[in-house]
Write an enzyme that holds these catalytic residues in place. Sequence first.
Site, PDB file in Angstrom:
ATOM      1  NE  ARG A 180       2.875  -9.855   4.675  1.00 57.49           N
ATOM      2  CZ  ARG A 180       2.773  -8.610   4.250  1.00 57.49           C
ATOM      3  NH1 ARG A 180       3.766  -8.112   3.718  1.00 57.49           N
ATOM      4  NH2 ARG A 180       1.600  -8.090   4.450  1.00 57.49           N
ATOM      5  CB  CYS A 238       3.273  -7.061  -3.155  1.00 59.04           C
ATOM      6  SG  CYS A 238       2.911  -5.055  -3.104  1.00 59.04           S
TER       7      CYS A 238
END
Length: 283
Positions: A180, A238
Amino acid sequence: MNAIISASELASDLAGENPPVLLDVRWQLSLAKAAGAPPFDGHAEYLTGHVPGAVFVDLDRELASAPGAAGRHPLPDLAQFGAVMRRAGVTAGRAVVVYDGGQGWAAARAWWLLRWTGHPDVRVLDGGLPAWPGELSTREPSPPEGDFEPVPAPEGLLDADAAAALARSGVLLDARAAERYRGDVEPIDRVGGHIPGAVSAPTTDNVGPDGRLLPEEELRARFKALGAADGTPVGVYCGSGVSAAHEALALAVAGIPAALYAGSWSEWSSDPERPVAVGADPQ
Protein backbone atom coordinates in the site's frame (compact mmCIF):
# COMPACT_ATOMS: atom_id res chain seq x y z
CA MET A 1 6.34 3.42 33.01
CA ASN A 2 6.13 0.65 30.48
CA ALA A 3 3.45 0.97 27.81
CA ILE A 4 2.66 -2.75 27.81
CA ILE A 5 1.84 -5.37 30.41
CA SER A 6 2.18 -9.14 30.27
CA ALA A 7 -0.71 -11.46 31.03
CA SER A 8 1.00 -12.71 34.19
CA GLU A 9 1.56 -9.15 35.40
CA LEU A 10 -2.08 -8.31 34.68
CA ALA A 11 -3.28 -11.35 36.64
CA SER A 12 -1.17 -10.25 39.59
CA ASP A 13 -2.45 -6.67 39.41
CA LEU A 14 -6.07 -7.81 39.19
CA ALA A 15 -5.58 -9.80 42.40
CA GLY A 16 -4.13 -6.77 44.19
CA GLU A 17 -5.77 -4.15 46.38
CA ASN A 18 -6.15 -1.58 43.60
CA PRO A 19 -6.81 -3.50 40.38
CA PRO A 20 -6.70 -1.64 37.07
CA VAL A 21 -9.71 -0.66 35.01
CA LEU A 22 -10.00 -3.10 32.10
CA LEU A 23 -11.15 -2.07 28.63
CA ASP A 24 -11.94 -4.60 25.90
CA VAL A 25 -11.59 -2.95 22.46
CA ARG A 26 -12.10 -5.84 20.07
CA TRP A 27 -12.23 -4.58 16.49
CA GLN A 28 -11.21 -5.58 13.00
CA LEU A 29 -10.58 -3.61 9.86
CA SER A 30 -13.09 -5.29 7.61
CA LEU A 31 -14.09 -4.96 3.99
CA ALA A 32 -17.01 -7.32 4.57
CA LYS A 33 -19.62 -4.56 4.23
CA ALA A 34 -18.50 -3.75 0.69
CA ALA A 35 -18.74 -7.46 -0.16
CA GLY A 36 -22.24 -7.72 1.30
CA ALA A 37 -21.21 -9.75 4.34
CA PRO A 38 -22.05 -8.65 7.90
CA PRO A 39 -19.31 -6.53 9.47
CA PHE A 40 -17.28 -7.69 12.46
CA ASP A 41 -19.23 -7.27 15.71
CA GLY A 42 -16.79 -6.60 18.53
CA HIS A 43 -19.48 -6.42 21.20
CA ALA A 44 -20.86 -9.81 20.19
CA GLU A 45 -17.36 -11.26 20.44
CA TYR A 46 -16.95 -9.64 23.85
CA LEU A 47 -20.16 -11.25 25.10
CA THR A 48 -18.88 -14.71 24.22
CA GLY A 49 -16.06 -14.29 26.73
CA HIS A 50 -13.76 -11.57 28.07
CA VAL A 51 -11.30 -10.98 30.88
CA PRO A 52 -13.44 -10.77 34.04
CA GLY A 53 -14.34 -7.18 34.85
CA ALA A 54 -13.52 -5.78 31.41
CA VAL A 55 -15.85 -3.17 29.89
CA PHE A 56 -16.38 -3.18 26.12
CA VAL A 57 -15.51 -0.02 24.19
CA ASP A 58 -16.49 0.31 20.54
CA LEU A 59 -13.68 1.75 18.42
CA ASP A 60 -15.81 2.94 15.51
CA ARG A 61 -18.48 4.63 17.63
CA GLU A 62 -16.60 5.64 20.80
CA LEU A 63 -12.93 6.04 19.89
CA ALA A 64 -13.60 7.82 16.59
CA SER A 65 -15.93 10.34 15.01
CA ALA A 66 -17.95 9.66 11.89
CA PRO A 67 -15.91 9.22 8.69
CA GLY A 68 -15.57 12.32 6.55
CA ALA A 69 -13.10 14.87 5.27
CA ALA A 70 -10.85 14.25 8.28
CA GLY A 71 -10.48 10.55 7.42
CA ARG A 72 -12.09 7.19 8.12
CA HIS A 73 -11.42 7.28 11.87
CA PRO A 74 -11.21 10.93 12.94
CA LEU A 75 -10.52 11.55 16.60
CA PRO A 76 -13.63 11.42 18.78
CA ASP A 77 -15.31 14.44 20.24
CA LEU A 78 -13.44 14.89 23.52
CA ALA A 79 -16.55 15.45 25.60
CA GLN A 80 -18.04 12.23 24.24
CA PHE A 81 -14.76 10.37 24.74
CA GLY A 82 -14.61 11.52 28.35
CA ALA A 83 -18.17 10.35 28.97
CA VAL A 84 -17.37 6.93 27.46
CA MET A 85 -14.29 6.56 29.64
CA ARG A 86 -16.15 7.59 32.79
CA ARG A 87 -18.91 5.10 31.98
CA ALA A 88 -16.21 2.44 31.78
CA GLY A 89 -15.01 3.42 35.25
CA VAL A 90 -11.83 5.25 34.20
CA THR A 91 -10.43 7.55 36.86
CA ALA A 92 -7.28 9.63 36.89
CA GLY A 93 -5.91 7.86 39.96
CA ARG A 94 -6.34 4.26 38.84
CA ALA A 95 -4.34 2.34 36.25
CA VAL A 96 -6.00 1.30 32.99
CA VAL A 97 -5.23 -1.80 30.93
CA VAL A 98 -6.63 -2.16 27.41
CA TYR A 99 -6.69 -5.21 25.18
CA ASP A 100 -8.23 -6.44 21.95
CA GLY A 101 -8.48 -9.70 20.06
CA GLY A 102 -4.73 -9.97 19.64
CA GLN A 103 -3.73 -7.71 16.76
CA GLY A 104 -3.10 -4.84 19.12
CA TRP A 105 -4.21 -2.04 16.82
CA ALA A 106 -7.51 -1.23 18.53
CA ALA A 107 -6.04 -1.50 22.02
CA ALA A 108 -3.25 0.85 20.97
CA ARG A 109 -5.83 3.37 19.70
CA ALA A 110 -7.43 3.45 23.16
CA TRP A 111 -3.99 3.60 24.81
CA TRP A 112 -2.93 6.53 22.64
CA LEU A 113 -6.13 8.48 23.19
CA LEU A 114 -5.96 8.08 26.96
CA ARG A 115 -2.29 9.01 27.10
CA TRP A 116 -2.74 11.99 24.76
CA THR A 117 -5.64 13.29 26.85
CA GLY A 118 -3.74 13.08 30.11
CA HIS A 119 -4.23 9.72 31.78
CA PRO A 120 -0.96 8.96 33.62
CA ASP A 121 -1.06 5.15 33.72
CA VAL A 122 -2.29 3.22 30.68
CA ARG A 123 -0.90 -0.07 29.37
CA VAL A 124 -1.74 -2.50 26.58
CA LEU A 125 -2.01 -6.23 27.28
CA ASP A 126 0.79 -7.64 25.14
CA GLY A 127 -0.67 -10.27 22.84
CA GLY A 128 -4.25 -9.30 23.61
CA LEU A 129 -6.94 -11.71 24.71
CA PRO A 130 -5.19 -14.81 23.26
CA ALA A 131 -2.37 -14.21 25.78
CA TRP A 132 -4.75 -14.30 28.76
CA PRO A 133 -4.38 -17.68 30.53
CA GLY A 134 -7.23 -17.29 32.99
CA GLU A 135 -10.93 -17.97 32.80
CA LEU A 136 -13.21 -15.78 30.74
CA SER A 137 -16.47 -14.18 31.79
CA THR A 138 -19.68 -13.58 29.88
CA ARG A 139 -21.00 -11.14 32.48
CA GLU A 140 -21.12 -7.49 31.40
CA PRO A 141 -20.09 -5.39 34.43
CA SER A 142 -21.47 -2.01 35.46
CA PRO A 143 -18.54 -0.25 37.15
CA PRO A 144 -18.91 2.86 39.29
CA GLU A 145 -18.76 6.08 37.29
CA GLY A 146 -15.21 7.28 36.81
CA ASP A 147 -13.91 10.84 37.08
CA PHE A 148 -11.57 11.06 34.08
CA GLU A 149 -11.64 14.40 32.26
CA PRO A 150 -9.66 14.37 29.00
CA VAL A 151 -7.23 17.26 28.55
CA PRO A 152 -5.32 16.88 25.27
CA ALA A 153 -1.60 17.55 25.20
CA PRO A 154 -0.41 20.42 22.99
CA GLU A 155 2.09 18.05 21.38
CA GLY A 156 1.77 14.52 20.06
CA LEU A 157 -0.79 15.16 17.31
CA LEU A 158 -0.08 16.05 13.68
CA ASP A 159 -2.33 17.52 11.02
CA ALA A 160 -1.68 17.07 7.30
CA ASP A 161 0.62 20.09 7.00
CA ALA A 162 2.64 19.13 10.04
CA ALA A 163 2.98 15.56 8.78
CA ALA A 164 4.26 16.81 5.42
CA ALA A 165 6.77 19.08 7.14
CA LEU A 166 7.97 16.33 9.46
CA ALA A 167 8.61 14.04 6.49
CA ARG A 168 11.22 16.63 5.45
CA SER A 169 12.63 17.75 8.79
CA GLY A 170 12.48 14.50 10.78
CA VAL A 171 11.16 10.98 10.25
CA LEU A 172 7.59 10.20 9.22
CA LEU A 173 6.86 6.47 9.42
CA ASP A 174 4.12 4.86 7.31
CA ALA A 175 2.70 1.92 9.27
CA ARG A 176 0.70 0.36 6.42
CA ALA A 177 1.65 -2.74 4.47
CA ALA A 178 4.54 -2.14 2.06
CA GLU A 179 2.39 -2.76 -1.02
CA ARG A 180 0.00 0.00 0.00
CA TYR A 181 2.92 2.33 0.72
CA ARG A 182 4.31 1.68 -2.75
CA GLY A 183 0.88 2.15 -4.32
CA ASP A 184 0.83 -1.36 -5.80
CA VAL A 185 -2.66 -1.84 -4.34
CA GLU A 186 -5.15 0.38 -2.56
CA PRO A 187 -8.28 -1.47 -1.41
CA ILE A 188 -9.87 1.37 0.53
CA ASP A 189 -8.74 4.90 -0.23
CA ARG A 190 -9.03 7.09 -3.33
CA VAL A 191 -5.47 6.59 -4.51
CA GLY A 192 -2.44 4.50 -3.55
CA GLY A 193 1.02 5.66 -2.55
CA HIS A 194 2.44 7.58 0.39
CA ILE A 195 3.18 11.05 1.72
CA PRO A 196 6.34 12.28 -0.03
CA GLY A 197 9.33 11.73 2.24
CA ALA A 198 7.61 9.15 4.47
CA VAL A 199 9.47 5.92 5.25
CA SER A 200 7.82 2.51 4.96
CA ALA A 201 7.61 0.85 8.39
CA PRO A 202 4.83 -1.78 8.45
CA THR A 203 3.36 -2.28 11.89
CA THR A 204 3.39 -6.04 11.34
CA ASP A 205 7.20 -5.97 11.58
CA ASN A 206 6.96 -4.83 15.21
CA VAL A 207 5.57 -8.14 16.46
CA GLY A 208 6.73 -11.73 16.58
CA PRO A 209 4.90 -14.86 15.43
CA ASP A 210 3.00 -14.96 18.74
CA GLY A 211 1.52 -11.50 18.11
CA ARG A 212 3.50 -9.91 20.94
CA LEU A 213 5.75 -6.91 20.50
CA LEU A 214 9.40 -7.60 19.85
CA PRO A 215 11.79 -6.99 22.77
CA GLU A 216 12.69 -3.39 23.48
CA GLU A 217 16.24 -3.75 22.12
CA GLU A 218 15.01 -5.21 18.82
CA LEU A 219 12.43 -2.48 18.42
CA ARG A 220 15.01 0.19 19.14
CA ALA A 221 17.34 -1.29 16.53
CA ARG A 222 14.53 -1.50 13.97
CA PHE A 223 13.53 2.12 14.38
CA LYS A 224 17.15 3.30 14.43
CA ALA A 225 17.64 1.61 11.05
CA LEU A 226 14.63 3.57 9.79
CA GLY A 227 16.14 6.86 10.94
CA ALA A 228 14.37 7.25 14.29
CA ALA A 229 17.33 7.84 16.57
CA ASP A 230 19.45 10.50 18.28
CA GLY A 231 16.53 12.75 19.15
CA THR A 232 15.19 13.05 15.61
CA PRO A 233 11.50 14.12 15.67
CA VAL A 234 9.30 11.16 14.73
CA GLY A 235 5.74 10.96 13.45
CA VAL A 236 3.57 8.04 12.39
CA TYR A 237 0.56 7.52 10.14
CA CYS A 238 -1.32 4.64 8.52
CA GLY A 239 -4.59 4.29 6.65
CA SER A 240 -6.89 5.90 9.20
CA GLY A 241 -4.96 6.40 12.45
CA VAL A 242 -5.49 2.98 14.02
CA SER A 243 -2.49 0.81 13.14
CA ALA A 244 -0.33 3.95 13.46
CA ALA A 245 -1.27 4.03 17.14
CA HIS A 246 0.21 0.54 17.43
CA GLU A 247 3.41 1.84 15.81
CA ALA A 248 3.42 4.66 18.35
CA LEU A 249 3.07 2.01 21.07
CA ALA A 250 6.05 0.06 19.71
CA LEU A 251 8.05 3.29 19.55
CA ALA A 252 7.12 4.05 23.16
CA VAL A 253 8.34 0.61 24.24
CA ALA A 254 11.60 1.40 22.43
CA GLY A 255 11.84 4.70 24.33
CA ILE A 256 11.16 6.88 21.28
CA PRO A 257 8.41 9.53 21.51
CA ALA A 258 6.31 9.92 18.38
CA ALA A 259 3.48 12.13 17.20
CA LEU A 260 0.43 10.68 15.44
CA TYR A 261 -1.10 11.95 12.21
CA ALA A 262 -4.64 10.86 13.08
CA GLY A 263 -6.19 11.64 9.70
CA SER A 264 -3.53 9.50 8.03
CA TRP A 265 -3.72 8.37 4.41
CA SER A 266 -7.52 8.40 4.33
CA GLU A 267 -7.47 12.15 4.95
CA TRP A 268 -4.34 12.91 2.95
CA SER A 269 -5.43 11.06 -0.19
CA SER A 270 -8.94 12.52 -0.17
CA ASP A 271 -7.57 15.88 -1.32
CA PRO A 272 -6.40 15.67 -4.96
CA GLU A 273 -4.26 18.78 -4.39
CA ARG A 274 -1.96 16.94 -1.99
CA PRO A 275 1.11 15.31 -3.56
CA VAL A 276 1.40 11.53 -3.70
CA ALA A 277 4.61 9.50 -4.01
CA VAL A 278 4.62 5.93 -5.33
CA GLY A 279 7.20 3.16 -5.32
CA ALA A 280 9.70 2.09 -2.68
CA ASP A 281 11.58 5.41 -2.67
CA PRO A 282 10.28 7.78 0.03
CA GLN A 283 10.34 10.69 -2.41
